[in-house]
Scaffold this motif. Sequence first.
Motif, mmCIF file in Angstrom:
data_model
loop_
_atom_site.group_PDB
_atom_site.id
_atom_site.type_symbol
_atom_site.label_atom_id
_atom_site.label_comp_id
_atom_site.label_asym_id
_atom_site.label_seq_id
_atom_site.Cartn_x
_atom_site.Cartn_y
_atom_site.Cartn_z
ATOM 1 N N GLN A 1 -6.566 2.607 -4.844
ATOM 2 C CA GLN A 1 -8.194 2.529 -3.674
ATOM 3 C C GLN A 1 -8.155 1.288 -3.218
ATOM 4 O OE1 GLN A 1 -10.257 5.093 -2.747
ATOM 5 N NE2 GLN A 1 -11.493 3.110 -1.870
ATOM 6 N N GLN B 1 1.018 4.469 -2.571
ATOM 7 C CA GLN B 1 1.205 6.018 -2.538
ATOM 8 C C GLN B 1 2.175 6.994 -2.673
ATOM 9 O OE1 GLN B 1 0.538 5.470 1.953
ATOM 10 N NE2 GLN B 1 -1.538 7.264 1.901
ATOM 11 N N PHE C 1 -5.703 0.113 -0.642
ATOM 12 C CA PHE C 1 -6.304 1.272 0.614
ATOM 13 C C PHE C 1 -7.597 0.441 1.053
ATOM 14 C CE2 PHE C 1 -9.622 4.137 2.335
ATOM 15 C CZ PHE C 1 -8.398 4.260 3.691
ATOM 16 N N PHE D 1 1.244 -1.275 0.663
ATOM 17 C CA PHE D 1 -0.071 -0.479 0.029
ATOM 18 C C PHE D 1 0.711 0.982 0.190
ATOM 19 C CE2 PHE D 1 -2.049 3.366 2.820
ATOM 20 C CZ PHE D 1 -3.347 4.270 1.585
ATOM 21 N N GLN E 1 -7.578 -1.791 4.867
ATOM 22 C CA GLN E 1 -8.498 -0.885 5.548
ATOM 23 C C GLN E 1 -9.181 -2.313 6.567
ATOM 24 O OE1 GLN E 1 -7.748 1.996 6.830
ATOM 25 N NE2 GLN E 1 -9.841 2.498 6.820
#
Length: 117
Positions: A70, A48, A73, A44, A77
């Motif tokens: 996305q 980024q 992410f 991730f 999460q």
Amino acid sequence: MANPYDKARELAGELQGSEEFTTLKGLHDQVNSDEVAKRMLDNFRNVQLGLQEKQMQGQEITEEEIQEAQKQFELVQQHEVISKLMEEEQRMSQLVGDINKIITEPLEALYGTGEEQ
């Protein structure tokens, strides 16, 4: 008169002993000790970082890259410890931002913010 560097080191020690830092460190250690979680978080953060580098170089970010970010992410999460780690990183960032604002108040008062000049 107190040396600002000594006070900064004292503040660093206070931060290191704070509940926010202790919680952040514990979560960080948990993620690093879980190979799958660490790999997920590293992936991730690499996505980024790649997007940030492209932005800084003025390159266009594709829809595919946005969708990949996305997806990454959403994946991190869903991992409870990573999600908590990211929340705690946000809390620590807010704390450091607040402290920075306090530290720079004398300079802002001296130079003004542009609105009061």
